[in-house]
Design a protein around this motif. Structure first.
Motif, PDB file in Angstrom:
ATOM      1  N   ILE A  80       3.776 -23.457   2.268  1.00 32.01           N
ATOM      2  CA  ILE A  80       2.860 -24.546   1.560  1.00 32.01           C
ATOM      3  C   ILE A  80       3.542 -25.223   0.331  1.00 32.01           C
ATOM      4  O   ILE A  80       4.175 -24.796  -0.445  1.00 32.01           O
ATOM      5  CB  ILE A  80       1.739 -24.127   1.002  1.00 32.01           C
ATOM      6  N   SER A  81       4.035 -26.707   0.529  1.00 29.99           N
ATOM      7  CA  SER A  81       4.293 -27.555  -0.572  1.00 29.99           C
ATOM      8  C   SER A  81       3.087 -28.457  -0.915  1.00 29.99           C
ATOM      9  O   SER A  81       2.244 -28.589  -0.069  1.00 29.99           O
ATOM     10  CB  SER A  81       5.492 -28.675  -0.119  1.00 29.99           C
ATOM     11  N   ASP A 162      -2.133 -23.513  -4.699  1.00 28.23           N
ATOM     12  CA  ASP A 162      -3.096 -21.979  -4.484  1.00 28.23           C
ATOM     13  C   ASP A 162      -4.298 -22.224  -3.732  1.00 28.23           C
ATOM     14  O   ASP A 162      -4.667 -21.180  -3.079  1.00 28.23           O
ATOM     15  CB  ASP A 162      -3.173 -21.717  -6.133  1.00 28.23           C
ATOM     16  N   TYR A 163      -4.909 -23.481  -3.974  1.00 26.21           N
ATOM     17  CA  TYR A 163      -6.272 -23.468  -3.419  1.00 26.21           C
ATOM     18  C   TYR A 163      -6.039 -23.438  -1.752  1.00 26.21           C
ATOM     19  O   TYR A 163      -6.848 -22.900  -1.003  1.00 26.21           O
ATOM     20  CB  TYR A 163      -6.910 -24.866  -3.761  1.00 26.21           C
ATOM     21  N   GLY A 178       4.734 -22.056 -10.295  1.00 29.86           N
ATOM     22  CA  GLY A 178       3.569 -22.719 -10.260  1.00 29.86           C
ATOM     23  C   GLY A 178       3.042 -22.834 -11.602  1.00 29.86           C
ATOM     24  O   GLY A 178       2.527 -23.743 -12.237  1.00 29.86           O
ATOM     25  N   LEU A 179       2.926 -21.588 -12.435  1.00 30.69           N
ATOM     26  CA  LEU A 179       2.478 -21.336 -13.690  1.00 30.69           C
ATOM     27  C   LEU A 179       3.212 -22.221 -14.656  1.00 30.69           C
ATOM     28  O   LEU A 179       3.034 -22.680 -15.740  1.00 30.69           O
ATOM     29  CB  LEU A 179       2.402 -19.774 -14.054  1.00 30.69           C
ATOM     30  N   SER A 180       4.684 -22.233 -14.376  1.00 30.50           N
ATOM     31  CA  SER A 180       5.518 -22.971 -15.175  1.00 30.50           C
ATOM     32  C   SER A 180       5.564 -24.644 -15.128  1.00 30.50           C
ATOM     33  O   SER A 180       5.285 -25.207 -16.420  1.00 30.50           O
ATOM     34  CB  SER A 180       7.012 -22.644 -14.948  1.00 30.50           C
ATOM     35  N   GLU A 181       4.951 -24.911 -14.024  1.00 30.55           N
ATOM     36  CA  GLU A 181       4.532 -26.639 -13.975  1.00 30.55           C
ATOM     37  C   GLU A 181       3.256 -26.841 -14.613  1.00 30.55           C
ATOM     38  O   GLU A 181       2.969 -27.974 -15.055  1.00 30.55           O
ATOM     39  CB  GLU A 181       4.543 -26.918 -12.414  1.00 30.55           C
ATOM     40  N   GLY A 182       2.397 -25.745 -14.961  1.00 33.00           N
ATOM     41  CA  GLY A 182       1.199 -25.979 -15.532  1.00 33.00           C
ATOM     42  C   GLY A 182       1.142 -25.753 -16.842  1.00 33.00           C
ATOM     43  O   GLY A 182       0.064 -25.868 -17.666  1.00 33.00           O
TER      44      GLY A 182
END
Length: 490
Positions: A80-81, A162-163, A178-182
């Motif tokens: 998934i991208s 994630d969804y 993902g956490l770093s981009e948020g």
């Protein structure tokens, strides 16, 4: 044996089936066929219904299965991208509580700016590698203050990818990338950014379980299998935001390698092998797909708003009526390197982060009415776009990224030989052009995560390299002089 890749964009959802052995895409489809709706209730807001992503993913999946005739049981892994920085909130029943606040929504800017000031710029930059800005954490702060009833019901927060993984598997998890981009990841301590969570008053329980980017992150459950036509139990083994995934798609994994796109706006994404940041916060830094304990791999992202949009403006307003882009490139090639003294700053498409959020506008310098013609203006526009890329690459090099190779798809501005030669000439980097896209990259990422490929070299051994552009040493001084003159106007 096949791999299935999804690319969840804000315009459409694309699915691609890749033959794992040959590395070739056997079928692709995207939905909707017209650009997906973005809900803008107020100025600066941008939301989408996550259920629409799922409905379009179903249509795309069914289309590639029907077109290819591939048996669902032969699909061995899913990747998934997804569009970065979005915020999806679900309750304990995995029901979406409100529309997703997507990447281009700007309502959270004041929240991130206040956090930057209150926590201290040095603290944020040294630990988050960015300002909290308009990223996912700041979007959640907006919900906490403005929609407390919604906030109280949140079980987990998720990024768009994630969804989709949750819808496929029923498993809620995320990645360090993902956490770093948020802005939820503390690079100094290699853990969730407690100092930002505490500042905003977030409980750590809102964060999903963390899985490696390349790993089993869930399996297709019976409900999703029935809706999509997939086989129950098919593993999801890769996910990444669209820019890190674009770099993966172009086989960009190591320090000194750059992935670039040059459409309406331009992106330069470089891989850094050390934890570092720009003290002026002119670029964004996130964990790259292969970042891990003991192997620092950070993606440094630079976005330039004024890229192809300048070239298209030149075509409409300066170039001869009805000329094609190819003929325009041929006309520009009649002018010498440096456009006989003309410099164009391409910054006429809004504020530029690279210029510390200044909105300088587009400007043309050095025109001589007795010397210059259309060819000089057209060439100067393309050179100006390239020089803006070089300006950003200089920032990356100051952060410790030794830029040696630029990978790009052969599309948009990279179709122009002049653009490519100028970029190679002024940076000294080798440019390699490839035939790939995000959903195909996600499929190959799934192959790595599932162990079908032992590493990225094996996964991308079959990547079609269309062209290689080497810098010509004989022209290096002319490019350097033209860039130095251009830079004097920035």
């Amino acid at each position: 044996m096949f791999l299935l890749g999804y690319d969840i964009g804000s315009s459409s959802v694309k699915a691609s089936l890749v033959n794992a052995e040959s590395g070739k895409c056997v079928s692709s489809a995207f939905f909707p066929k017209t650009e997906a709706e973005i809900i803008a209730v107020r100025q600066g807001w941008a939301e989408q219904n996550p259920e629409n992503w799922w409905e379009n993913l179903k249509l795309a999946t069914q289309a590639v299965l029907a077109e290819s005739g591939v048996n669902a049981g032969d699909i061995k892994a899913i990747g998934i991208s997804y569009q970065m920085h979005g915020l999806v909130c679900v309750d304990k029943n995995q029901q979406v509580l409100r529309p997703a606040i997507i990447w281009c929504d700007s309502r959270a800017v004041p929240y991130g700016q206040k956090a930057f000031e209150m926590l201290g710029e040095e603290t944020c930059l040294s630990r988050l590698l960015n300002s909290p800005g308009n990223f996912t954490a700041s979007k959640l702060a907006w919900i906490k203050e403005n929609e407390p009833g919604i906030y109280e019901k949140i079980y987990k927060i998720m990024l768009p990818g994630d969804y989709i993984a949750m819808k496929l598997s029923g498993t809620i998890c995320t990645t360090v990338s993902g956490l770093s981009e948020g802005m939820f990841w503390d690079f100094k301590n290699s853990r969730i950014a407690d100092f930002l969570m505490d500042y905003y008053g977030f409980d750590n329980s809102l964060i999903a379980d963390i899985k490696p980017t390349f790993s089993e992150q869930g399996r297709v459950n019976a409900k999703a299998a029935g809706e999509l036509g997939l086989k129950e139990g098919t593993p999801i083994t890769y996910r990444a935001g669209d820019q890190p995934n674009n770099a993966l798609s172009l086989n960009v994994f190591n320090p000194g390698e750059i992935a670039s796109t040059a459409g309406t706006s331009g992106v330069v994404y470089g891989v850094n092998g050390e934890v570092n940041y720009d003290p002026k916060s002119r670029v964004n830094t996130f964990a790259h797909v292969n970042h891990a304990a003991g192997q620092t791999r950070l993606g440094v992202l630079l976005c330039i708003n004024g890229t192809g949009i300048l070239n298209s403006w030149i075509k409409r307003t300066v170039a001869p009526e009805g000329i094609s882009y190819n003929d325009m490139n041929l006309l520009a090639a009649q002018a010498p390197i440096g456009s006989a003294g003309i410099s164009i700053l391409p910054f006429g498409n809004g504020a530029e982060r690279m210029l510390e959020n200044k909105e300088t506008g587009c400007s043309i310098h050095g025109v001589n009415f007795n010397q210059h013609g259309k060819q000089h203006i057209i060439r100067a526009a393309q050179e100006g776009i390239v020089f803006s890329f070089k300006y950003g690459i200089d920032i990356m090099e100051s952060m410790g990224i030794p830029v040696q190779k630029i990978h790009a798809g052969k599309a948009n501005m990279f179709l122009s030989p002049l653009f490519r030669e100028t970029l190679a000439g002024v940076t000294g980097a080798v440019i390699e052009l490839y035939d790939t896209d995000g959903s195909v990259g996600a499929a190959k990422g799934a192959g790595i995560g599932a162990g079908i490929y032992k590493d990225n070299k094996e996964a991308f051994a079959t990547l079609d390299r269309l062209e290689v552009i080497e810098p010509d040493p004989a022209d290096s001084q002319a490019y350097a002089d033209a860039y130095a003159r251009w830079k004097g106007f920035v």
